[in-house]
Motif scaffolding. Structure first.
Motif, PDB file in Angstrom:
ATOM      1  N   ARG A 144       0.830  -1.215   0.000  1.00 36.38           N
ATOM      2  CA  ARG A 144       0.000   0.000   0.000  1.00 36.38           C
ATOM      3  C   ARG A 144       0.863   1.263   0.000  1.00 36.38           C
ATOM      4  O   ARG A 144       0.537   2.239  -0.695  1.00 36.38           O
ATOM      5  CB  ARG A 144      -0.952   0.013   1.198  1.00 36.38           C
ATOM      6  N   GLU A 160      -6.577   8.008  -0.891  1.00 31.76           N
ATOM      7  CA  GLU A 160      -6.670   6.667  -0.319  1.00 31.76           C
ATOM      8  C   GLU A 160      -7.646   5.802  -1.117  1.00 31.76           C
ATOM      9  O   GLU A 160      -7.412   4.602  -1.331  1.00 31.76           O
ATOM     10  CB  GLU A 160      -7.110   6.736   1.144  1.00 31.76           C
ATOM     11  N   SER A 207      -6.689   2.349  -3.173  1.00 24.38           N
ATOM     12  CA  SER A 207      -7.442   1.100  -2.996  1.00 24.38           C
ATOM     13  C   SER A 207      -7.964   0.574  -4.330  1.00 24.38           C
ATOM     14  O   SER A 207      -7.990  -0.650  -4.555  1.00 24.38           O
ATOM     15  CB  SER A 207      -8.611   1.322  -2.029  1.00 24.38           C
ATOM     16  N   ILE A 261      -5.061  -1.189  -6.063  1.00 18.43           N
ATOM     17  CA  ILE A 261      -4.705  -2.400  -5.312  1.00 18.43           C
ATOM     18  C   ILE A 261      -5.729  -3.496  -5.597  1.00 18.43           C
ATOM     19  O   ILE A 261      -5.375  -4.650  -5.847  1.00 18.43           O
ATOM     20  CB  ILE A 261      -4.615  -2.091  -3.801  1.00 18.43           C
ATOM     21  N   THR A 319      -5.268  -6.919  -2.818  1.00 20.39           N
ATOM     22  CA  THR A 319      -5.960  -6.512  -1.593  1.00 20.39           C
ATOM     23  C   THR A 319      -5.479  -7.291  -0.369  1.00 20.39           C
ATOM     24  O   THR A 319      -5.209  -6.705   0.685  1.00 20.39           O
ATOM     25  CB  THR A 319      -7.483  -6.690  -1.758  1.00 20.39           C
ATOM     26  N   GLU A 347      -1.849  -6.076   0.713  1.00 18.80           N
ATOM     27  CA  GLU A 347      -1.507  -4.657   0.791  1.00 18.80           C
ATOM     28  C   GLU A 347      -0.688  -4.279   2.026  1.00 18.80           C
ATOM     29  O   GLU A 347       0.009  -3.264   2.012  1.00 18.80           O
ATOM     30  CB  GLU A 347      -2.764  -3.790   0.704  1.00 18.80           C
ATOM     31  N   ASP A 348      -0.759  -5.078   3.079  1.00 13.49           N
ATOM     32  CA  ASP A 348       0.022  -4.769   4.280  1.00 13.49           C
ATOM     33  C   ASP A 348       1.315  -5.570   4.364  1.00 13.49           C
ATOM     34  O   ASP A 348       2.053  -5.464   5.348  1.00 13.49           O
ATOM     35  CB  ASP A 348      -0.824  -5.034   5.529  1.00 13.49           C
TER      36      ASP A 348
END
Length: 251
Positions: free
Chosen positions: A93, A113, A117, A120, A126, A129-130
């Motif tokens: 992200r 943001e 998204s 992503i 998704t 993303e972290d």
């Protein structure tokens, strides 16, 4: 439309690009193809102003690439080079968010943001993303980089060998994403490709580069011919009809 007029770049008395005169149509995917050392990546980086030109003129959507302010050009054209030196402790992200820098200057808004998204999700990242970049496979990381470039939301997107180091399955996946991005978001995508068959299958227009010059250009139907490909790649090539269009077979 991207227009190159009498563009030249000279490295030495023996190595030079051009003069190149070329019009790349707006919309869809244009593939730059040709043998190694032909000048494909050099052309792409000159269009993206990552490399200066010695002579001539390049315009993107009527903007002069040489004289347009960087802050304005960054909202017109985005580019992904082959060499991506990623920071390992950067999440997917965070990386994709860099695409918003021309607009946010590092202070992401709620709108930014939402755009992050969107891309992503578009690249099926998704669930990742972290994750940090060094926790991804090569294919996942390449999708994250291309998502970052598209997140810049320019009408013109330049990608230098986005299939580099990807296997066949991931290469097909990437080209399908680019095909969908061009159609869904109305982007003009210019991509350097080594495999003429990927160009024939997914590109709307093909530009063949050889010895720093434009050898041939046209639709896949116009380019995918025995004599044309054999001349471009300096080897005997036979074009056959496959289930999804014409295929080049090397002898």
């Amino acid at each position: 439309m991207i227009t190159l007029t009498n563009v030249r770049k000279e490295y030495s008395s023996d190595v030079a690009i051009g003069p190149v005169n070329l019009e790349i149509p707006a919309g869809g995917i244009t593939a730059l193809v040709g043998p190694n050392g032909a000048g494909k990546s050099t052309l792409l980086t000159m269009i993206g102003r990552l490399l200066g030109i010695d002579e001539g003129n390049i315009t993107v959507a009527s903007y002069d690439v040489t004289s347009t302010a960087s802050k304005d050009l960054a909202k017109i054209i985005s580019i992904l080079r082959q060499e991506n030196h990623f920071v390992t402790k950067l999440t997917v992200r965070q990386l994709v968010g860099f695409g918003r820098f021309p607009y946010s200057k590092g202070r992401l808004t709620k709108e930014d943001e939402g755009i992050i998204s969107r891309y992503i999700d578009f690249f099926n990242l998704t669930e990742l993303e972290d994750r940090y970049l060094d926790q991804l496979s090569g294919g996942q990381r390449q999708r994250a980089y291309v998502a970052m470039v598209l997140c810049q939301e320019t009408n013109y997107v330049l990608l230098d060998e986005p299939l580099n180091n990807l296997d066949i399955a991931h290469s097909v996946e990437m080209m399908k994403h680019l095909e969908n991005a061009a159609a869904q978001f109305g982007r003009t995508i210019i991509v350097v490709l080594h495999d003429i068959n990927f160009a024939a299958r997914y590109a709307d227009y093909i530009v063949a580069v050889k010895h720093g010059m434009i050898e041939k250009e046209g639709t896949p139907e116009q380019i995918m011919k025995n004599e044309i490909l054999s001349e471009i790649f300096n080897t005997e090539i036979e074009v056959i009809e496959g289930p999804h269009g014409k295929i080049a077979c090397y002898h």
